[in-house]
Design an enzyme around this catalytic site. Structure first.
Site, PDB file in Angstrom:
ATOM      1  N   ASP A 196      40.788  73.051  11.133  1.00 15.24           N
ATOM      2  CA  ASP A 196      39.213  72.923  11.617  1.00 15.24           C
ATOM      3  C   ASP A 196      38.376  73.329  10.515  1.00 15.24           C
ATOM      4  OD1 ASP A 196      37.249  72.748  13.282  1.00 15.24           O
ATOM      5  OD2 ASP A 196      37.969  74.216  14.669  1.00 15.24           O
ATOM      6  N   ASP A 230      32.780  69.159  20.074  1.00 11.46           N
ATOM      7  CA  ASP A 230      33.416  69.893  21.126  1.00 11.46           C
ATOM      8  C   ASP A 230      32.989  69.408  22.528  1.00 11.46           C
ATOM      9  OD1 ASP A 230      34.350  71.236  18.765  1.00 11.46           O
ATOM     10  OD2 ASP A 230      34.054  73.108  19.779  1.00 11.46           O
TER      11      ASP A 230
HETATM   12  C1  9PG Z   1      37.363  77.526  17.575  1.00  8.69           C
HETATM   13  C2  9PG Z   1      36.613  76.021  17.947  1.00  8.69           C
HETATM   14  C3  9PG Z   1      37.655  75.037  18.500  1.00  8.69           C
HETATM   15  C4  9PG Z   1      37.278  73.723  18.769  1.00  8.69           C
HETATM   16  C5  9PG Z   1      36.596  73.296  17.107  1.00  8.69           C
HETATM   17  C6  9PG Z   1      35.904  74.231  16.548  1.00  8.69           C
HETATM   18  O1  9PG Z   1      29.065  75.174  14.998  1.00  8.69           O
HETATM   19  N1  9PG Z   1      29.577  74.050  15.170  1.00  8.69           N
HETATM   20  O2  9PG Z   1      29.064  73.047  15.227  1.00  8.69           O
HETATM   21  C7  9PG Z   1      30.819  74.309  15.548  1.00  8.69           C
HETATM   22  C8  9PG Z   1      31.579  73.021  16.191  1.00  8.69           C
HETATM   23  C9  9PG Z   1      32.425  73.056  16.697  1.00  8.69           C
HETATM   24  C10 9PG Z   1      33.220  74.360  16.798  1.00  8.69           C
HETATM   25  C11 9PG Z   1      32.831  75.307  16.413  1.00  8.69           C
HETATM   26  C12 9PG Z   1      31.414  75.274  15.845  1.00  8.69           C
HETATM   27  O3  9PG Z   1      34.397  74.392  17.296  1.00  8.69           O
HETATM   28  O4  9PG Z   1      35.960  71.881  17.258  1.00  8.69           O
HETATM   29  O5  9PG Z   1      37.893  72.814  19.147  1.00  8.69           O
HETATM   30  O6  9PG Z   1      39.114  75.085  17.705  1.00  8.69           O
HETATM   31  O7  9PG Z   1      36.046  75.390  16.628  1.00  8.69           O
HETATM   32  O8  9PG Z   1      36.495  78.324  16.961  1.00  8.69           O
END
Ligand code: 9PG
Length: 895
Positions: A401, A462
């Site tokens: 990730d 997500d």
């Molecule tokens: C765990 C999560 C999950 C999830 C991932 C990710 O700030 N943002 O734009 C942002 C986007 C996605 C996100 C977190 C923050 O989620 O996509 O499936 O694994 O991390 O923390």
């Protein structure tokens, strides 16, 4: 002089076409641009006072072309090269209003369609650092003002179809590509162009004499927007060595119910639940997400919620017969992580500071998370070691990730590496550690550099246990990328073309629970339908203890449907109907599986819509079809979709309808013989030859109403003394319609019963089957030779029918209907005596000769044929396709 187009839909270059305009480069620290006109062929163009060569190699493929782009420092000093741009004009689009695919840089970036207006990409309201998480560049230069932006690839054309153009960068991890578009001016002939620029981001210092291949740019025109995208993805995958053969993955993920609070007990409880219902929830993977680690960056050390560490977790999952998966953010590290405490110089730099990768108060003491510098070999070695260890303890599925962090705009140890190269190097190090057989899933990942390294890719933002964004405060500019089911669906649909061409698409998790969620049941089912129909991976993320029977069944149905759709990918894979249509309207995704088509329509609007399934299915298959709802079980208790021939359904806001459209299995084709299946009418030809006067006399008496069609036969045969050998010889001169064998073969292939209905005689039909070696079933009158006499018997008189024939076709069709309720009866014929009553009893008639006018006199709707008359969507009873011989029938059915 007329320019030679790069890509053209017609050989004379009058239709849709793409013309080359110029090449430009941006060099030096200040980033000034310099242009050279017209790319006409493979070329070397000189820039920067002779210090920089841009080398172009052009490959033409008619409707498409690729341009390989390299740069070389021809001067004596190191030279900073920021970017190279290739500009094009798209002409011949024939539309007054155009839309385009605005494709995002990384997994979570907005990917959807927009109007190609004069306004261009909206300014990003929250600063370059935040913009840089979701876009390749944090600050688009002044040259891009008023332009629309799409990363990697864009497609432009009209919604609803027509000529479209694609410009895309076949990224292989050398450089990032951005496509800019804007409406152009009118040319001399009054045609309005669309101006399209492909920009390759180098952002490197090139040493004297050094030559670098950037990426190749593909331009293509065509009338099938899906095909343009699919072909692009196919070529992209080939170039980058895509890993597209991983087995379909179905699983459970801890994140979207437990989030960061997950603990060992939650995980084991769910594992147990899955073990005790293996057939009910047929999944193969258990994936632990964020929440187990001591801090971001220290992946091998757990926090107090996982007191025994990671190894026992992988072990119990595997012993239970599941694949063990784990989440990491491998290029991220908190200030307190062991990796940064021990190696403070391993972070990318922003000036003298560490480059901030993201802000998350749950993740570190100061809330910041920093980005590792993968241009350092020590960092690569460290990453390789971490993933070797995770693989050694049994995790064979890695959810990787926040991968964008490796390629942020930041100071790196090695300035000769592009940002794309930094990301690819980091991913390759992980692959080395995890092993070739591990399943690597990219997430938060700029797409290009990952092709060929990852097996799966998150292709959207997500999901969330609510439809729209669920945040107390929304950061301006991130409205459409932060977690929300709506945004996830938008990307899943718009990136469907990538599945199994670049990797396995990961649409993110299904959630089916009815409790502890703000996703309404019909919203959860919309997500389920979209995940199932697009055929990507299927992971669900609920506490299984919360699920009732119907919810478990929904998981199973999505997993099974997803598997079915995936099995036909990438050939015949899922497609959006009208890929340039609006994301705020009803979007339809289809997939063809065997003879069936699966179709899901999602109402993305805020009000009700009425859906016409058949319209949505237009062009999917010939002939009438049955429409059955998918997830029948889970939808039980809801209002049943109407079972009319053209089902319509009202969808409330955010609701979907998913159905399986099958060609009606109970089709039956009744086909007349004389003059239809055969070219000549056997009986009348013979009688005309042998007994011309008697025939004329009897026919007149028949016409005068003195007797009916069967009595006419009786009269005729009373004096018929033709020797058997002569009849047999005569039968040898009868030709079958050229379409006859095609019809037989088509019916056999489609498992559609074919019955010859004849008011002629079995003796002839038997002989002709043998002569032509075409077996068919039939109903007819009986004829046999008894010593010296021909004897006839009727095949089925019907006093209720006015036809008066020996073998009433209407009675045969009615009998079929009685035995096969709901059968769709097709009749093929040419005459106005025996064929007319059959035709009037059928649902669809292929008529020629005297039958056609006889039917229209009786007010039957007719469609001109043959060839252009498939059974239309709005399957109308008794539609008559006129003029169709059997060959025409084949064409009409698009056999
Ligand atoms: C765990 C999560 C999950 C999830 C991932 C990710 O700030 N943002 O734009 C942002 C986007 C996605 C996100 C977190 C923050 O989620 O996509 O499936 O694994 O991390 O923390």
């Amino acid at each position: 002089m007329m320019q030679r187009p790069l890509a053209s839909s017609t050989p004379d270059a009058r239709g849709a076409r793409i013309l080359p305009l110029h090449v430009a480069v941006c060099t030096g620290e200040s980033g000034g641009w310099e242009e050279r006109a017209h790319v006409l062929s493979s070329d070397v163009l000189r820039f920067a006072d002779g210090a920089l060569d841009v080398i172009l190699v052009r490959h033409d493929h008619g409707e498409a072309a690729t341009l390989d782009v390299s740069i070389m420092n021809a001067g004596a000093d190191p030279l900073r090269v920021q970017a190279v741009e290739l500009a094009f004009d798209f002409l011949g689009h024939e539309a007054s209003s155009l839309r385009f695919l605005r494709h995002g840089w990384q997994s979570w970036s907005f990917t959807g369609t927009r109007a190609l207006d004069e306004a261009g990409e909206p300014a990003f309201p929250s600063g370059p650092w935040l913009r840089g998480m979701y876009h390749c560049v944090g600050v688009p230069g002044p040259r891009r003002e008023g332009w629309h932006e799409s990363e990697i690839v864009s497609l432009v054309g009209a919604s609803g179809g027509g000529p479209a153009a694609l410009v895309g960068v076949l990224e292989t991890g050398s450089a990032f590509g951005i496509v800019y578009l804007r409406p152009g001016g009118l040319d001399a002939a009054g045609e309005r162009s669309v101006r399209i620029v492909a920009e390759l981001r180098a952002e490197i210092v090139l040493e004297p004499g050094a030559r670098r291949d950037l990426e190749s740019v593909r331009v293509a025109v065509g009338s099938d927007a899906n095909a343009l995208l699919e072909r692009f993805a196919e070529l992209w995958g080939e170039r980058a060595g895509a890993r597209r053969d991983a087995i379909y993955r179905s699983g459970w993920c801890s994140w979207y119910h437990f989030f960061r609070d997950v603990n060992e007990d939650d995980l084991l409880r769910n594992l147990d639940a899955m073990v005790s219902d293996r057939s009910g929830i047929p999944i193969s993977l258990i994936q632990l997400d964020d929440g187990y680690q001591r801090t971001i960056g220290d992946w091998l050390h757990t926090n107090e919620k996982f007191p025994r560490g990671l190894a026992p977790i992988a072990q119990v999952i595997r012993e239970a017969g599941f694949e063990a998966g784990i989440w990491t953010a491998p290029f991220a590290a908190s200030a307190e992580s062991r990796v940064l405490v021990e190696h403070p110089d391993w972070a990318l730099k922003h000036g003298d500071h560490w480059q901030r990768g993201t802000l998350n108060p749950d993740w570190s003491a100061d809330g910041w998370v920093y980005a590792l510098d993968t241009s350092r070999t020590e960092v690569l070695g460290y990453l390789e070691g971490v993933f070797r260890e995770l693989a050694a303890i049994g995790f064979t599925y890695q959810k990787l990730d926040f991968l964008y962090m490796a390629c942020m705009e930041a100071g790196a140890h090695d300035p000769a590496q592009t940002r794309a190269e930094r990301l690819r190097a980091g991913l390759l190090a992980i692959r080395r550690g995890a092993g070739t057989d591990a399943f690597l899933l990219g997430c938060g990942c700029p797409l290009g550099p990952a092709v060929g390294v990852v097996d799966g890719m998150r292709i959207g933002p997500d999901v969330a246990p609510c439809w729209d964004m669920d945040q107390p405060r929304v950061i301006p500019g991130l409205e459409r990328v932060l977690p929300s089911t709506r945004s996830a669906i938008r990307s899943i649909l718009n990136r469907v073309f990538m599945h199994r061409r670049l990797w396995l698409n990961d649409p993110d998790c299904l959630m089916v629970r009815g409790r502890q969620t703000r996703l309404l049941p019909h919203e959860a089912r919309s997500l389920a339908d979209v995940i199932a129909l697009t055929g990507g991976m299927t992971l669900f993320s609920d506490d299984v203890a919360l699920l009732g029977d119907a919810e478990r069944r929904l998981v199973r149905e999505v997993v099974e449907l997803g598997r079915e759709v995936d099995a036909i990918a990438p050939r015949g894979s899922a497609r959006l109907i009208d890929p340039l249509g609006s994301d705020d309207a009803t979007r339809v995704v289809t997939a063809g599986v065997g003879r069936d088509a699966l179709l899901a329509s999602v109402n993305m609007s805020e009000g009700p819509v009425t859906l016409d399934f058949a319209l949505g299915a237009q062009g999917l298959m010939p002939g009438p079809h049955t429409v059955e709802p998918i997830h029948a079980a889970a939808r039980a208790g809801e209002r049943a979709p109407e079972q009319s021939a053209v089902p319509t359904r009202k969808l409330i806001a955010h609701e979907s309808a998913a159905c399986r459209i099958a060609p009606a299995r109970d089709w039956v084709v009744f086909c007349d013989f004389d003059g239809t299946f055969s070219v000549q009418d056997v009986g009348s030809t013979l009688v005309r030859a042998r007994l011309p006067e008697r025939r004329a006399e009897l026919w007149q008496r028949y016409e005068d109403g003195e007797f009916d069609a069967w009595e006419y036969y009786v009269e005729l045969f009373s004096g018929f003394d033709c020797p058997r050998e002569e009849v047999d010889a005569f039968l040898g001169t009868i030709d079958l319609d050229p379409g006859a064998s095609e019809l037989v073969a088509w019916c056999a292939k489609q498992a559609v019963p074919l019955r010859i209905l004849s008011d002629g005689f079995d003796y002839n039909l038997e002989r002709l089957q043998a002569i032509y070696d075409i077996p068919f079933e039939y109903a007819s009158n009986h004829l046999e030779f008894e010593g010296t006499q021909w004897r006839i018997e009727p095949g089925g008189r019907n006093p209720d029918c006015g036809c008066g024939t020996g073998c009433c076709k209407r009675a045969k069709i009615d009998a079929w209907r009685a035995a096969h309720p709901g059968a769709f009866c097709v009749h093929v014929g040419n005459g106005r005596v025996s064929d007319l009553c059959g035709a009037l009893a059928a649902d669809l008639v292929f008529a020629k000769d005297s039958l056609a006018p006889a039917l229209s006199e009786r007010g039957r709707a007719t469609v001109p044929g043959p060839g252009e008359s498939p059974v239309s969507d709005s399957e109308r009873k008794n539609v008559v396709v006129v003029g169709a011989g059997l060959a025409g029938l084949a064409a009409a059915w698009r056999l």
